[in-house]
Scaffold this motif. Structure first.
Motif, PDB file in Angstrom:
ATOM      1  N   ILE A   4       0.975  -1.146  -0.074  1.00  0.00           N
ATOM      2  CA  ILE A   4      -0.025  -0.125   0.044  1.00  0.00           C
ATOM      3  C   ILE A   4       0.908   1.079   0.066  1.00  0.00           C
ATOM      4  CG2 ILE A   4      -1.723   1.222   1.321  1.00  0.00           C
ATOM      5  CD1 ILE A   4      -2.590  -1.192   2.691  1.00  0.00           C
ATOM      6  N   LYS A   5       0.564   2.094  -1.089  1.00  0.00           N
ATOM      7  CA  LYS A   5       1.248   3.439  -0.893  1.00  0.00           C
ATOM      8  C   LYS A   5       0.303   4.698  -0.645  1.00  0.00           C
ATOM      9  CE  LYS A   5       4.279   6.125  -3.857  1.00  0.00           C
ATOM     10  NZ  LYS A   5       5.207   6.520  -5.178  1.00  0.00           N
ATOM     11  N   PHE A   6       0.891   5.571   0.162  1.00  0.00           N
ATOM     12  CA  PHE A   6       0.022   6.608   0.401  1.00  0.00           C
ATOM     13  C   PHE A   6       0.702   7.943  -0.226  1.00  0.00           C
ATOM     14  CE2 PHE A   6      -0.180   3.602   3.866  1.00  0.00           C
ATOM     15  CZ  PHE A   6      -1.733   3.698   4.107  1.00  0.00           C
ATOM     16  N   GLU A  26       0.913  -1.466  11.250  1.00  0.00           N
ATOM     17  CA  GLU A  26       1.851  -0.740  10.432  1.00  0.00           C
ATOM     18  C   GLU A  26       1.416   0.879  10.613  1.00  0.00           C
ATOM     19  OE1 GLU A  26       1.453  -4.547   8.850  1.00  0.00           O
ATOM     20  OE2 GLU A  26       0.144  -3.155   9.665  1.00  0.00           O
ATOM     21  N   LEU A  27       0.326   1.420  10.743  1.00  0.00           N
ATOM     22  CA  LEU A  27       0.042   2.817  10.981  1.00  0.00           C
ATOM     23  C   LEU A  27      -0.344   3.559  12.497  1.00  0.00           C
ATOM     24  CD1 LEU A  27      -2.394   3.373   8.024  1.00  0.00           C
ATOM     25  CD2 LEU A  27      -0.089   3.737   7.948  1.00  0.00           C
ATOM     26  N   GLY A  28       0.163   2.354  13.407  1.00  0.00           N
ATOM     27  CA  GLY A  28       0.195   2.729  14.770  1.00  0.00           C
ATOM     28  C   GLY A  28      -1.357   2.298  15.554  1.00  0.00           C
ATOM     29  N   GLY A  29      -2.271   1.707  14.863  1.00  0.00           N
ATOM     30  CA  GLY A  29      -3.212   1.223  15.602  1.00  0.00           C
ATOM     31  C   GLY A  29      -3.923   2.308  16.259  1.00  0.00           C
ATOM     32  N   ASP A  50       4.045  -2.753   3.676  1.00  0.00           N
ATOM     33  CA  ASP A  50       3.782  -3.873   3.128  1.00  0.00           C
ATOM     34  C   ASP A  50       2.714  -4.723   4.103  1.00  0.00           C
ATOM     35  OD1 ASP A  50       4.743  -4.390   0.759  1.00  0.00           O
ATOM     36  OD2 ASP A  50       6.590  -4.638   1.789  1.00  0.00           O
ATOM     37  N   LEU A  51       1.284  -4.707   3.993  1.00  0.00           N
ATOM     38  CA  LEU A  51       0.304  -5.413   4.929  1.00  0.00           C
ATOM     39  C   LEU A  51       0.535  -6.755   4.838  1.00  0.00           C
ATOM     40  CD1 LEU A  51      -1.878  -4.392   6.715  1.00  0.00           C
ATOM     41  CD2 LEU A  51      -3.435  -4.679   4.936  1.00  0.00           C
ATOM     42  N   LYS A  52       0.961  -7.313   5.946  1.00  0.00           N
ATOM     43  CA  LYS A  52       1.372  -8.848   6.364  1.00  0.00           C
ATOM     44  C   LYS A  52      -0.090  -9.663   6.883  1.00  0.00           C
ATOM     45  CE  LYS A  52       6.175  -8.036   7.233  1.00  0.00           C
ATOM     46  NZ  LYS A  52       6.114  -6.204   6.924  1.00  0.00           N
ATOM     47  N   THR A  53      -1.042  -8.973   7.289  1.00  0.00           N
ATOM     48  CA  THR A  53      -2.024  -9.576   7.753  1.00  0.00           C
ATOM     49  C   THR A  53      -3.195  -9.394   6.886  1.00  0.00           C
ATOM     50  OG1 THR A  53      -2.436  -7.958   9.280  1.00  0.00           O
ATOM     51  CG2 THR A  53      -1.211  -9.678  10.030  1.00  0.00           C
ATOM     52  N   SER A  54      -4.310 -10.133   6.817  1.00  0.00           N
ATOM     53  CA  SER A  54      -5.404  -9.985   6.057  1.00  0.00           C
ATOM     54  C   SER A  54      -6.141  -8.954   6.877  1.00  0.00           C
ATOM     55  CB  SER A  54      -6.260 -11.482   5.975  1.00  0.00           C
ATOM     56  OG  SER A  54      -7.407 -10.981   5.184  1.00  0.00           O
ATOM     57  N   ALA A  84      -8.431  -5.857  -0.740  1.00  0.00           N
ATOM     58  CA  ALA A  84      -8.550  -7.039  -1.288  1.00  0.00           C
ATOM     59  C   ALA A  84      -7.363  -8.038  -1.082  1.00  0.00           C
ATOM     60  CB  ALA A  84      -9.143  -7.015  -2.694  1.00  0.00           C
ATOM     61  N   GLU A  85      -7.256  -9.164  -1.155  1.00  0.00           N
ATOM     62  CA  GLU A  85      -6.150 -10.165  -0.936  1.00  0.00           C
ATOM     63  C   GLU A  85      -5.549  -9.932  -2.053  1.00  0.00           C
ATOM     64  OE1 GLU A  85      -3.530 -12.041   1.419  1.00  0.00           O
ATOM     65  OE2 GLU A  85      -5.623 -11.457   1.919  1.00  0.00           O
ATOM     66  N   GLY A  86      -3.930  -9.740  -2.026  1.00  0.00           N
ATOM     67  CA  GLY A  86      -3.078  -9.922  -3.390  1.00  0.00           C
ATOM     68  C   GLY A  86      -3.429  -8.520  -4.031  1.00  0.00           C
TER      69      GLY A  86
END
Length: 888
Positions: A4-6, A26-29, A50-54, A84-86
């Motif tokens: 994901i790119k912001f 990844e964004l601090g929760g 890189d989002l590692k979890t679904s 969406a996954e992938g």
């Protein structure tokens, strides 16, 4: 793994950084200390993760930091993107500032007037997608948002073929496009369409450009987030009715209006093309079970609803014989022209006690009740205990409750567990609040379905003998009284008898007491009126020993030290200027033939031709007590004269700093002032004008800014402020900045140099009305001052000659039409003034239409509609006339 790119464009100043904070680790929760810092190339800030979890939905927002301090945040709700996954996501964001039309995000619009259900399901992506999210709160209930452009996929500018966007909540819409079907660059626009896909409003400005090169990679989503629909000249106009719940009348009532009657009121609003119903406060005021409890602004709880408003027709008793008796008594009360508050309360209390016997056990064991109790325990436990102890001790003066005078939750819990009668009474009051809560929530849902919003009223004060004062005494100054300085309603000022707020203690708790109060109100209402919003800037604080309001002072304030007074040309003499100046030269003007008796019984000599009040009558409270059982004309004249003597001061000592002094309000009307020499009078006038109109402008603005931004942002309700009376210069600009709607009344102008408000020049962010519950309704006002009526008839309505003796339906129609054409966003009129449009339907006795007389502290609040809502709903021709007036 989801890359994901912001990316966001933002112009920072030296030392500032842009961060993104969100729902994932990844964004601090949502912990801003752990937010992700973006890097920049010029004004383009970017970050990649890189989002590692679904994760199904990503929520996030941007913030600006300077030296580790957050100085700015995105406005509004968090951005939301369905993942969406992938897939790889490139999120192009726009910074979100608070829009001018932020009122459209209030629940008045989002849940009612402009309501749209959130689209079911989630966003469906193509192998190569473009996602567009646009903020467009301007779409009305029967409209949708479409995307039109120069591609086949967008209908080639044929709106009938343009794809519709999904509504995702809070005024936001989105659409996912198949990038394979789009050219690399295309022009497009958003357009609001009706039910037939006909264009209603094309967004303003030039065509937008969509470029899609990145999205041609497989499993790639280019998302443009936070696009703004360009509608620079949007202009909403709404209308409604204000009526107390107790004033509603229906064929199924019990002698007083109730929550079920509100449904019929909503029906009437809907058929007459109105969008809002405003009420007076609806909290429990049961203190004495007498007519005194009819005063709706003296609640014993800021959370509990008044049991008298439970619509009993929803809960018929199983005992048919008993039910018949109750209905016969209800029919008798229903036939009365005015409310018999005490009989109605007794009847409904007896009924609900019997209802509790029938339904109590089942209700209290239900899951729905348990959820209600858990959610509301923070106020419900103390309220139910308060009610039990009130009835047990026959008083709300908790100081007289012995061992329970000081609130102790553990002790009260043991009491409820040990005493069966206490437990039964406790459960009864909780049972009632559950039924009231459920019924009023259902009314709100009914209103929303009809496109009507409900507007409540938040009193500025609390009762001295209330649950809140009992449980949180540290938050109030219980040794003072709140009120208002002299105004058009009362020459002597108003003394409401409420304690003032200990704002320092409230600030130390981050105004949690107020936030909870506002949030509970949002369970039932979409908008609210802050009664006496000036109290958030400063309150008129009156000493506990005063009956009238003239010896009050603004709190907080910046009173003068004696040396300041001397430097300003006032030779300050504390004895002469802060204690009642009583001179024999004017006593006869005050007491007439009773002067010798007064000087003999109530005064003692203090100097040459001067007196002081004897100790037993040296305060207004003592005087009130002394004359409490004397009602003859002579006693009342002497009492009022002694009150006036107490007011004969030029300065009032500050409560917190005894060496500072406030100029007494309207001191120029005192004999004490008249006995000054001209030089000192002139100096006093200069100081007085500076004190009341200049000295506190920034100071009071600062006080309000500590409280109001936090409080109004705690809910999504639309905020209106009752800003009448002696208004500080800083109030209008602050209300405009915070988008708090002002109250505008044509015959009560805020400009002292005009007789009537120019309705074309009032703020758009305002509520315009013909009168309030504290004023005479339209027809009664017309007869009160012939000189003023003629001025209005000639200068406002532009008619020649003498004004008619009565305000005819035609004149009322002119006045109402003038208000509906005003610059205000909302025109909310008293129900009585709507009825004035018909000679046949208007009340025959005009004086009975008045709800309250502010100068009378003992006023009995008992106004009722003179015809039932059931009958009104059948008046098709009349209702059509109002509907036509409301069409815009």
């Amino acid at each position: 793994m989801n890359p994901i790119k912001f990316q966001i464009n933002y112009h920072t100043v030296f030392g500032q950084d842009v961060f993104v904070c969100g729902s994932i680790p990844e964004l601090g929760g949502f912990d801003e200390d752990k937010a992700l810092r973006l890097t920049h190339n010029g004004e383009i800030w970017t970050a990649e993760i890189d989002l590692k979890t679904s994760v199904e939905t990503l929520q996030y927002y941007y913030l600006i930091r300077q030296q580790s301090i957050t100085v700015r945040r995105d406005w509004g709700r968090h951005r939301r993107v369905t993942l969406a996954e992938g897939k790889t996501f490139l999120l192009y964001d726009m910074w979100k500032d608070k829009p001018y039309h932020s009122y459209l995000y209030s629940s008045v619009f989002s849940e009612s007037v402009f309501f749209h259900p959130v689209s079911e399901g989630k966003t469906d992506y193509f192998p190569k997608s473009v996602l567009l999210q646009v903020v467009c709160p301007f779409v009305r209930r029967n409209q949708r948002l479409a995307l039109s452009g120069e591609s086949d996929a967008l209908g080639n500018w044929d709106v009938s073929k343009a794809p519709l966007l999904r509504f995702i909540g809070d005024g936001e819409w989105e659409i996912a496009l198949d990038a394979k079907k789009l050219p690399r660059a295309l022009q497009y626009k958003f357009v609001i369409v009706d039910e037939n896909n006909e264009p209603v409003y094309w967004e303003e400005g030039g065509n937008r450009i969509l470029q899609t090169p990145e999205s041609r990679r497989r499993n790639f989503v280019k998302a443009e987030i936070g696009l703004q629909f360009h509608y620079n000249h949007f202009y909403f106009k709404g209308s409604g009715t204000v009526i107390p719940v107790f004033s509603l009348r229906s064929d199924t009532g019990f002698g007083i209006g109730d929550f079920l009657d509100l449904k019929k009121m909503i029906d009437w609003a809907a058929v007459t093309n109105q969008q809002i119903i405003q009420t007076l406060p609806i909290n429990d005021t049961t203190a004495t079970r007498t007519r005194k409890d009819s005063y709706p602004y003296s609640a014993i709880s800021n959370y509990a609803l008044h049991p008298i408003y439970l619509g009993l027709s929803e809960f018929p008793l199983t005992n048919r014989a008993e039910l018949k008796k109750y209905r016969e008594k209800a029919a008798e009360l229903n036939s009365l022209e005015k409310i018999d508050y005490e009989r109605a309360l007794r009847l409904k209390t007896d009924y609900t006690r019997q209802l509790f016997g029938e339904l109590g056990a089942a209700v209290l064991s239900s899951e729905e009740y348990k959820l209600f109790y858990d959610k509301n325990r923070f106020w419900l436990f103390s309220y139910a205990c308060f009610c039990y102890l009130r009835d047990l001790n026959r008083t709300t003066r908790f100081e007289d409750w012995g061992e329970y005078a000081v609130y102790d939750e553990e002790k009260l819990r043991l009491l409820i567990e040990a005493e069966p009668e206490a437990k039964r009474d406790f459960d009864y009051h909780c049972f009632l609040q559950f039924l009231l809560d459920r019924q009023l929530c259902a009314v709100q849902q009914y209103a929303h379905a009809k496109g009507v919003a409900l507007k409540g009223d938040i009193p500025i004060g609390i009762s001295r003998n209330s649950v809140d004062a009992w449980t949180s005494p540290q938050l109030f100054n219980l040794d003072t009284q709140a009120g208002a300085p002299p105004d058009d309603f009362s020459f002597f000022g108003q003394n409401w008898g409420f304690p003032t707020y200990n704002w320092a203690a409230m600030e130390s708790e981050n105004y949690a007491w107020w936030e909870k109060r506002f949030r509970k109100m949002s369970d039932f209402f979409d908008a609210y009126r802050i009664d006496h919003i000036l109290g958030f800037f400063r309150i008129w604080e009156i000493p506990a020993d005063s009956v009238q309001g003239l010896l009050g002072y603004f709190s907080p304030a910046l009173p003068y030290r004696p040396e300041e007074l001397n430097m300003n040309g006032i030779p300050f003499d504390e004895e002469r200027m802060t204690k009642p100046f009583i001179h024999e030269g004017y006593l006869h003007e005050v007491f007439g033939e009773f002067t010798p008796e007064v000087t003999g019984k109530y005064l003692e000599i203090s100097g040459w031709q001067q007196f002081r009040l004897k100790k037993e009558v040296d305060t207004q409270r003592k005087i009130q007590h002394h004359f409490s059982d004397k009602k003859d004309a002579k006693s009342l004249k002497i009492r009022d004269g002694l009150y006036a003597l107490c007011n004969e001061v030029l300065f009032v000592r500050d409560r917190l700093d005894g060496n500072r002094f406030h100029p007494r309000i309207t001191a120029q009307y005192t004999y004490s002032y008249n006995y000054l020499d001209d030089r000192v009078k002139s100096a006093f006038n200069r100081l007085y004008d500076d004190f009341y109109y200049h000295r506190h402008n920034y100071f009071w603005r600062e006080q309000a800014m500590k409280k109001l931004p936090r409080l109004i942002s705690s809910t999504s309700m639309m905020v209106c402020g009752e800003d009448l009376g002696m208004v500080p210069a800083s109030v209008p600009s602050l209300m405009s900045e915070l988008q708090i709607l002002s109250l505008e009344i044509q015959r009560m102008p805020k400009d002292p140099h005009t007789a009537f408000t120019d309705l074309d020049a009032i703020p758009y962010l305002s509520v315009c009305t013909t009168s309030t519950h504290d004023m005479s309704p339209l027809r009664l006002w017309w007869q009160e001052d012939k000189r003023l009526t003629r001025l209005y008839y000639n200068d406002v309505l532009h008619h020649d000659g003498e004004a008619p003796d009565v305000c005819t339906p035609q004149i009322c129609k002119e006045i109402i039409r003038e208000h509906l054409r005003s610059a205000a966003m909302w025109v909310i009129l008293p129900w009585q003034d709507w009825m004035a449009l018909s000679d046949r339907l208007a009340a025959k006795n005009i004086s009975d239409e008045r709800i309250n007389i502010p100068s009378d502290p003992e006023h009995y609040w008992r106004y009722r509609m003179h015809l039932s809502l059931d009958a009104l709903l059948k008046e098709t021709d009349f209702n059509d006339e109002i509907k036509i007036l409301n069409q815009r």
